[in-house]
Write a protein that holds these residues in place. Structure first.
Motif, short mmCIF file in Angstrom:
data_model
loop_
_atom_site.label_atom_id
_atom_site.label_comp_id
_atom_site.label_asym_id
_atom_site.label_seq_id
_atom_site.Cartn_x
_atom_site.Cartn_y
_atom_site.Cartn_z
N HIS A 247 -2.65 4.53 -10.20
CA HIS A 247 -2.97 3.66 -9.01
C HIS A 247 -3.23 4.53 -8.02
O HIS A 247 -2.45 4.36 -6.95
CB HIS A 247 -1.72 2.56 -8.54
N PRO A 248 -4.43 4.99 -7.89
CA PRO A 248 -4.66 6.00 -6.85
C PRO A 248 -4.77 5.64 -5.43
O PRO A 248 -4.55 6.30 -4.38
CB PRO A 248 -6.17 6.68 -7.27
N ARG A 249 -4.94 4.12 -5.42
CA ARG A 249 -4.82 3.84 -3.91
C ARG A 249 -3.60 3.43 -3.15
O ARG A 249 -3.41 3.31 -2.12
CB ARG A 249 -5.74 2.41 -3.79
N PRO B 209 0.73 -1.29 -0.07
CA PRO B 209 0.20 0.02 -0.11
C PRO B 209 0.79 1.24 0.09
O PRO B 209 0.27 2.37 -0.13
CB PRO B 209 -0.81 -0.13 1.29
N HIS B 210 2.18 1.16 0.16
CA HIS B 210 2.77 2.57 0.19
C HIS B 210 4.27 2.26 -0.37
O HIS B 210 4.99 1.40 0.00
CB HIS B 210 2.96 2.78 1.94
#
Length: 352
Positions: A169-171, A117-118
């Protein structure tokens, strides 16, 4: 929280490992490197390398090998910090470009593929175009780099690639950390090798023997208008830790308040003694030394120093609650001491 550090055995990576190992929210750390602290991939007995699991990945290897290695390393990760970058060099080899550009793309692709996620990218103040005369550079300043520096230009290319990744990939949370020059004593051997080379390091040690009492050097060159920002690598590492724990997106400048002038360098290193040198003469000298392979870096590094990019780190201070703990003068002095002594830490890049 499981955090992976790509390029974990170098100057910045070692400090980041230490900061993460001390953070209670981080439950496991994976170090990824081409030269791991032990050939079999196990950790060393010394901190902070002992705090990490190690995965050997050469980002210039075949595409299949890189994919396999990164997928293994990123499994179950909550964040990936990408710090791997070719060392400073006057020779822009194909291998350096593969590591910096293709390697960064491979890391970003593996983050997306693995659902991490990061993604945190270790950028640089050198990503910015030359700064406003006498002013400060904020995170929205143009990012075209300094055209004579392959290091600077390639950092800018990777940042543009990350712009595209973030848009598609906006998430995915994408963070770029743009620090000033990061130094510390334990990186002395590495910094001397990369920036001075054998001849330059030997000349520095000879000069140090002639320094007056209380000074490290007999004199330092004085360049008109120099504004230099330096920070301790441990301070930068603490910002990386805060970025990961808070999952903060966007760009962050990292720098102390203010800057060092040529007079500050002289008072810190040579008891106030300096020798006036014209910028044109210094640049020509480095250019000649680089072409003759007497200096390991190219003239682009001089041009970056003269680009007058003085960072404003207000965003990091306000959002990360971050501030450097080390005085820049102390950092500069201890680093020069480390270069003179050939000081290294417990990993292959830092030891040589």
């Amino acid at each position: 929280m499981r955090v992976v550090v790509v390029g974990a055995s170098g100057n910045v990576g070692t400090a980041v490992l230490g900061a993460l190992a001390r953070e209670p929210a981080v439950t496991s750390v994976v170090g990824v490197a081409r030269r791991v602290p032990r050939a079999d991939g196990s950790s060393t007995v010394s901190f902070p390398h002992s705090a990490a699991e190690w995965v050997r990945v050469d980002l210039t290897d075949t595409a299949d090998a890189v994919v396999r290695g990164l997928d293994r390393a990123f499994l179950g990760a909550d964040a990936v910090i990408h710090l791997a970058w070719a060392p400073p060099s006057a020779r822009d080899s194909g291998r350096a470009r593969r590591l910096n550009l293709d390697g960064s793309r491979a890391v970003a692709d593996a983050v997306v593929r693995g659902g991490v996620p990061h993604l945190v990218f270790g950028s640089t103040s050198g990503v910015y175009s030359p700064g406003p005369a006498g002013g400060l550079v904020h995170e929205d300043w143009p990012r075209r780099g300094v055209r004579t520096s392959s290091y600077s230009v390639q950092k800018a290319v990777v940042e543009r690639m990350l712009d595209d990744v973030a848009a598609r990939h906006p998430r995915l949370v994408v963070t770029r950390v743009r620090p000033a020059l990061m130094l510390h004593r334990e990186a002395g051997a590495e910094l001397g090798r990369y920036f001075l080379g054998p001849l330059g390091t030997r000349a520095l040690r000879v000069a140090a023997k002639r320094a007056p009492e209380g000074a490290l050097l007999p004199a330092v060159p004085a360049l008109d208008g120099l504004r230099l920002q330096v920070m301790h690598t441990d301070d930068a590492a603490d910002a990386y830790r805060a970025v990961v724990v808070g999952r903060h997106p966007g760009p962050f400048n990292l720098a102390p308040e203010g800057w060092l002038t040529s007079a500050d360098l002289a008072s810190t290193l040579s008891g106030g003694h300096s020798v006036a040198v014209s910028s044109d003469l210094a640049r020509t000298g480095l250019s000649v030394a680089s072409r003759l392979r007497l200096a390991p870096i190219d003239v682009g590094w001089f041009d970056m120093a003269r680009a007058d990019v003085v960072l404003d780190a207000t965003r990091a201070r306000e959002l990360l609650h971050w501030a450097p703990a080390h005085d820049p003068r102390d950092v500069l002095r201890e680093t020069v001491e480390g270069v003179i002594a050939g000081t290294g830490a417990g990993s292959p890049p830092l030891l040589g």
